[in-house]
Write a protein that holds these residues in place. Structure first.
Motif, PDB file in Angstrom:
ATOM      1  N   ALA A 118       0.984  -1.116   0.023  1.00 41.76           N
ATOM      2  CA  ALA A 118      -0.011   0.041   0.212  1.00 41.76           C
ATOM      3  C   ALA A 118       0.878   1.300   0.113  1.00 41.76           C
ATOM      4  CB  ALA A 118      -1.099   0.076   1.044  1.00 41.76           C
ATOM      5  N   VAL A 119       0.687   2.104  -0.987  1.00 37.06           N
ATOM      6  CA  VAL A 119       1.443   3.525  -0.963  1.00 37.06           C
ATOM      7  C   VAL A 119       0.683   4.586  -0.772  1.00 37.06           C
ATOM      8  CG1 VAL A 119       3.407   2.262  -2.494  1.00 37.06           C
ATOM      9  CG2 VAL A 119       1.374   3.185  -3.642  1.00 37.06           C
ATOM     10  N   ALA A 120       0.997   5.503   0.364  1.00 37.94           N
ATOM     11  CA  ALA A 120       0.313   6.653   0.240  1.00 37.94           C
ATOM     12  C   ALA A 120       0.669   7.716  -0.495  1.00 37.94           C
ATOM     13  CB  ALA A 120       0.297   7.138   1.843  1.00 37.94           C
ATOM     14  N   VAL A 121      -0.014   8.131  -1.516  1.00 38.06           N
ATOM     15  CA  VAL A 121       0.252   9.479  -2.560  1.00 38.06           C
ATOM     16  C   VAL A 121      -0.389  10.699  -2.314  1.00 38.06           C
ATOM     17  CG1 VAL A 121       1.697   7.807  -4.111  1.00 38.06           C
ATOM     18  CG2 VAL A 121      -0.934   8.065  -4.404  1.00 38.06           C
ATOM     19  N   ALA A 122      -0.072  11.563  -2.918  1.00 40.21           N
ATOM     20  CA  ALA A 122      -0.923  12.876  -2.763  1.00 40.21           C
ATOM     21  C   ALA A 122      -1.981  12.930  -3.919  1.00 40.21           C
ATOM     22  CB  ALA A 122      -0.241  14.003  -2.883  1.00 40.21           C
ATOM     23  N   TRP A 133      -2.726  11.129  -8.316  1.00 42.04           N
ATOM     24  CA  TRP A 133      -2.620  10.225  -9.316  1.00 42.04           C
ATOM     25  C   TRP A 133      -1.306  10.391 -10.024  1.00 42.04           C
ATOM     26  CZ3 TRP A 133      -4.486   5.473  -9.004  1.00 42.04           C
ATOM     27  CH2 TRP A 133      -5.847   5.265  -8.421  1.00 42.04           C
ATOM     28  N   GLU A 134      -0.826  11.674 -10.222  1.00 43.89           N
ATOM     29  CA  GLU A 134       0.371  12.141 -11.109  1.00 43.89           C
ATOM     30  C   GLU A 134       1.478  11.652 -10.271  1.00 43.89           C
ATOM     31  OE1 GLU A 134      -3.134  14.538 -12.320  1.00 43.89           O
ATOM     32  OE2 GLU A 134      -2.209  14.125 -10.384  1.00 43.89           O
ATOM     33  N   MET A 135       1.251  11.560  -9.019  1.00 41.86           N
ATOM     34  CA  MET A 135       2.406  11.057  -7.898  1.00 41.86           C
ATOM     35  C   MET A 135       2.608   9.492  -8.305  1.00 41.86           C
ATOM     36  SD  MET A 135       4.068  13.796  -6.980  1.00 41.86           S
ATOM     37  CE  MET A 135       5.031  13.242  -5.697  1.00 41.86           C
ATOM     38  N   PHE A 136       1.388   8.955  -8.214  1.00 40.42           N
ATOM     39  CA  PHE A 136       1.326   7.507  -8.428  1.00 40.42           C
ATOM     40  C   PHE A 136       1.883   6.999  -9.886  1.00 40.42           C
ATOM     41  CE2 PHE A 136      -0.598   3.344  -9.425  1.00 40.42           C
ATOM     42  CZ  PHE A 136      -0.060   2.609  -8.225  1.00 40.42           C
ATOM     43  N   ALA A 137       1.761   7.734 -10.645  1.00 43.46           N
ATOM     44  CA  ALA A 137       2.135   7.636 -12.096  1.00 43.46           C
ATOM     45  C   ALA A 137       3.982   7.825 -12.249  1.00 43.46           C
ATOM     46  CB  ALA A 137       1.619   8.538 -13.286  1.00 43.46           C
ATOM     47  N   ILE A 196      -0.994  -0.771  -4.294  1.00 45.96           N
ATOM     48  CA  ILE A 196      -2.293  -0.214  -4.347  1.00 45.96           C
ATOM     49  C   ILE A 196      -2.110   1.105  -3.628  1.00 45.96           C
ATOM     50  CG2 ILE A 196      -4.291  -0.379  -3.398  1.00 45.96           C
ATOM     51  CD1 ILE A 196      -3.846  -2.841  -5.080  1.00 45.96           C
ATOM     52  N   PRO A 197      -2.501   2.316  -4.322  1.00 47.88           N
ATOM     53  CA  PRO A 197      -2.507   3.589  -3.725  1.00 47.88           C
ATOM     54  C   PRO A 197      -3.789   3.938  -2.776  1.00 47.88           C
ATOM     55  CG  PRO A 197      -3.143   3.776  -5.952  1.00 47.88           C
ATOM     56  CD  PRO A 197      -3.074   2.413  -5.882  1.00 47.88           C
ATOM     57  N   PHE A 198      -3.177   4.833  -1.963  1.00 43.79           N
ATOM     58  CA  PHE A 198      -4.474   5.387  -1.026  1.00 43.79           C
ATOM     59  C   PHE A 198      -4.112   6.545  -0.716  1.00 43.79           C
ATOM     60  CE2 PHE A 198      -1.555   3.603   1.978  1.00 43.79           C
ATOM     61  CZ  PHE A 198      -1.573   4.351   2.980  1.00 43.79           C
ATOM     62  N   ALA A 199      -5.084   7.279   0.236  1.00 41.91           N
ATOM     63  CA  ALA A 199      -4.644   8.636   0.746  1.00 41.91           C
ATOM     64  C   ALA A 199      -5.245   9.738  -0.078  1.00 41.91           C
ATOM     65  CB  ALA A 199      -3.334   8.831   1.206  1.00 41.91           C
ATOM     66  N   GLY A 200      -4.243  10.373  -0.720  1.00 40.67           N
ATOM     67  CA  GLY A 200      -4.665  11.445  -1.722  1.00 40.67           C
ATOM     68  C   GLY A 200      -5.600  11.197  -2.976  1.00 40.67           C
ATOM     69  N   VAL A 201      -5.714   9.876  -3.310  1.00 43.24           N
ATOM     70  CA  VAL A 201      -6.217   9.425  -4.470  1.00 43.24           C
ATOM     71  C   VAL A 201      -7.655   8.608  -3.986  1.00 43.24           C
ATOM     72  CG1 VAL A 201      -4.301   9.191  -5.768  1.00 43.24           C
ATOM     73  CG2 VAL A 201      -5.145   7.298  -4.503  1.00 43.24           C
ATOM     74  N   GLU A 202      -7.992   8.767  -2.915  1.00 41.55           N
ATOM     75  CA  GLU A 202      -9.320   7.878  -2.464  1.00 41.55           C
ATOM     76  C   GLU A 202     -10.397   8.738  -2.240  1.00 41.55           C
ATOM     77  OE1 GLU A 202      -9.279   6.347   1.925  1.00 41.55           O
ATOM     78  OE2 GLU A 202      -7.290   6.331   1.561  1.00 41.55           O
ATOM     79  N   LYS A 203     -11.503   8.536  -2.042  1.00 45.51           N
ATOM     80  CA  LYS A 203     -12.734   9.147  -1.782  1.00 45.51           C
ATOM     81  C   LYS A 203     -13.694   8.206  -1.178  1.00 45.51           C
ATOM     82  CE  LYS A 203     -16.210  12.194  -3.540  1.00 45.51           C
ATOM     83  NZ  LYS A 203     -16.701  12.913  -4.852  1.00 45.51           N
ATOM     84  N   GLU A 235     -12.232  -0.300  -9.715  1.00 43.41           N
ATOM     85  CA  GLU A 235     -12.677   0.191  -8.356  1.00 43.41           C
ATOM     86  C   GLU A 235     -12.045  -0.607  -7.255  1.00 43.41           C
ATOM     87  OE1 GLU A 235     -16.749   0.624  -6.128  1.00 43.41           O
ATOM     88  OE2 GLU A 235     -16.529   2.102  -7.756  1.00 43.41           O
ATOM     89  N   LEU A 236     -11.442  -0.065  -6.201  1.00 47.57           N
ATOM     90  CA  LEU A 236     -10.806  -0.888  -5.045  1.00 47.57           C
ATOM     91  C   LEU A 236     -11.271  -0.155  -4.024  1.00 47.57           C
ATOM     92  CD1 LEU A 236      -7.278  -1.803  -6.436  1.00 47.57           C
ATOM     93  CD2 LEU A 236      -9.173  -3.387  -6.445  1.00 47.57           C
ATOM     94  N   ASP A 237     -11.650  -1.075  -2.858  1.00 40.91           N
ATOM     95  CA  ASP A 237     -11.839  -0.490  -1.428  1.00 40.91           C
ATOM     96  C   ASP A 237     -10.603  -0.446  -0.704  1.00 40.91           C
ATOM     97  OD1 ASP A 237     -12.828  -0.078   1.209  1.00 40.91           O
ATOM     98  OD2 ASP A 237     -14.532  -1.353   1.102  1.00 40.91           O
ATOM     99  N   VAL A 238     -10.318   0.703  -0.169  1.00 45.29           N
ATOM    100  CA  VAL A 238      -8.924   0.836   0.388  1.00 45.29           C
ATOM    101  C   VAL A 238      -9.425   1.314   2.128  1.00 45.29           C
ATOM    102  CG1 VAL A 238      -7.556   1.374  -1.545  1.00 45.29           C
ATOM    103  CG2 VAL A 238      -8.737   3.349  -0.357  1.00 45.29           C
ATOM    104  N   THR A 239     -10.591   0.840   2.430  1.00 51.20           N
ATOM    105  CA  THR A 239     -11.015   1.175   3.836  1.00 51.20           C
ATOM    106  C   THR A 239      -9.980   0.475   4.841  1.00 51.20           C
ATOM    107  OG1 THR A 239     -13.220   1.453   3.081  1.00 51.20           O
ATOM    108  CG2 THR A 239     -12.974   1.032   5.579  1.00 51.20           C
ATOM    109  N   GLY A 240      -9.409   1.459   5.715  1.00 51.84           N
ATOM    110  CA  GLY A 240      -8.557   0.759   6.694  1.00 51.84           C
ATOM    111  C   GLY A 240      -7.129   0.815   6.175  1.00 51.84           C
ATOM    112  N   PHE A 241      -6.752   1.186   5.004  1.00 45.97           N
ATOM    113  CA  PHE A 241      -5.274   1.203   4.885  1.00 45.97           C
ATOM    114  C   PHE A 241      -4.858   2.730   5.470  1.00 45.97           C
ATOM    115  CE2 PHE A 241      -4.720  -0.604   0.391  1.00 45.97           C
ATOM    116  CZ  PHE A 241      -5.395  -1.649   0.751  1.00 45.97           C
ATOM    117  N   ALA A 242      -5.718   3.548   5.890  1.00 46.53           N
ATOM    118  CA  ALA A 242      -4.845   4.838   6.671  1.00 46.53           C
ATOM    119  C   ALA A 242      -4.564   3.999   7.969  1.00 46.53           C
ATOM    120  CB  ALA A 242      -6.110   5.804   6.470  1.00 46.53           C
ATOM    121  N   GLU A 243      -5.319   3.433   8.835  1.00 41.96           N
ATOM    122  CA  GLU A 243      -5.344   3.045  10.135  1.00 41.96           C
ATOM    123  C   GLU A 243      -3.984   1.863   9.952  1.00 41.96           C
ATOM    124  OE1 GLU A 243      -8.245   3.226   8.728  1.00 41.96           O
ATOM    125  OE2 GLU A 243      -9.739   3.289   9.865  1.00 41.96           O
TER     126      GLU A 243
END
Length: 279
Positions: A64-68, A70-74, A105-112, A125-133
């Motif tokens: 899991a990668v926390a990115v700000a 989608w450009e950063m993930f690219a 799997i990206p999360f943080a800035g790219v999730e809603k 579409e991917l569920d990233v609930t719980g990734f932040a914790e």
């Protein structure tokens, strides 16, 4: 509970360390934080750190990668490809790195609302609930060669596994369910005995000093303690349904006797509720 483990002296982890080094270098300056999740996290902690028997080997690595953005993930993807990684032909988030299949799997800035939708069309579409914790409460692990990685803790992994089981158990039976049972069982093992007796005496008494049930409840309490309210409600909803005698889906998917698994799920639910807002 320890927050760091030195596994640098385990030769079997050298291939993993090499892949982790590639990921570390690619992520430098791009990714805010990255961590190992999934079955490899289970193996690193339960087998290598806590010394429990290996139950289901994996050759895959979930990250899991926390990115700000989608450009950063690219940009991360571009660095991985430049390092020699190959992209999976059909799955956007899978790469082959040094012979390993790596899910990034990206999360943080790219999730809603706990969900990511892959650009440009948003169809994946991917569920990233719980990734932040899982990220906030990850454990520090040193691999061979001094490569440092973050690994989701057992409570964080339980949250991710419950949500993953809900999403995909019909496609992958006896996978996430067995991992959930393994995590629950681990909390009654020797590595956790001192904590079970010193920090959870109330739970032990409630379950008449049945270590298996008390361990399940303690794991639930630990998971609830790190979960955001919305995440906790999601997990509670899953376990509330699956601990009922009319469900049996998760209990049947955990391996072993369904009746025993129901008892463990009821104890897990008891622990989850101890830290719930309504408790």
């Amino acid at each position: 509970m320890p927050t760091s483990f030195d596994l640098s002296g385990i030769p079997a982890l050298r291939p993993l360390a090499e892949v982790a080094e590639t990921l570390r270098d690619a992520a430098a300056g791009i990714v805010d934080r990255w961590l190992i999740i999934g079955a490899m996290a289970r193996d690193l902690l339960l087998q290598h750190a806590y010394g429990l028997p290996d139950r289901r080997k994996t050759a895959d690595l979930d990250v899991a990668v926390a990115v700000a953005s989608w450009e950063m993930f690219a940009a991360l993807e571009s660095r991985l490809l430049a390092s020699g990684a190959q992209r999976h032909a059909a799955v956007k988030h899978e790469f082959f790195v040094g012979g390993w299949k790596v899910d990034v799997i990206p999360f943080a800035g790219v999730e809603k609302n706990g969900v990511i939708r892959w650009p440009p069309d948003g169809e994946t579409e991917l569920d990233v609930t719980g990734f932040a914790e899982a990220s906030s409460h990850a454990l520090d692990v040193i691999l061979p060669g001094g490569i440092r990685v973050l690994v989701t803790s057992p409570p964080g992994l339980l949250i991710l596994k419950l949500i993953a089981w809900k999403d995909r158990h019909w496609r992958y039976p006896l996978r996430d369910g067995i991992d959930i049972r393994t995590l629950i069982d681990s909390y009654a093992e020797r590595w956790n005995q001192e904590r079970l007796y010193e920090e959870a005496g109330d739970i032990l008494q409630h379950f008449a000093f049945d270590n298996a049930l008390a361990g399940a409840a303690l794991l639930g309490r630990d998971a609830a303690a790190i979960a955001k309210p919305v995440t906790l409600q999601t997990v509670l909803a899953i376990v509330e349904v699956e601990s009922g005698v009319d469900a049996l889906t998760l209990a049947s998917d955990m391996g072993g006797r369904t009746e025993d698994n129901l008892d463990l799920l009821e104890a897990l639910l008891f622990g989850l509720r101890l830290s719930a807002p309504s408790a």
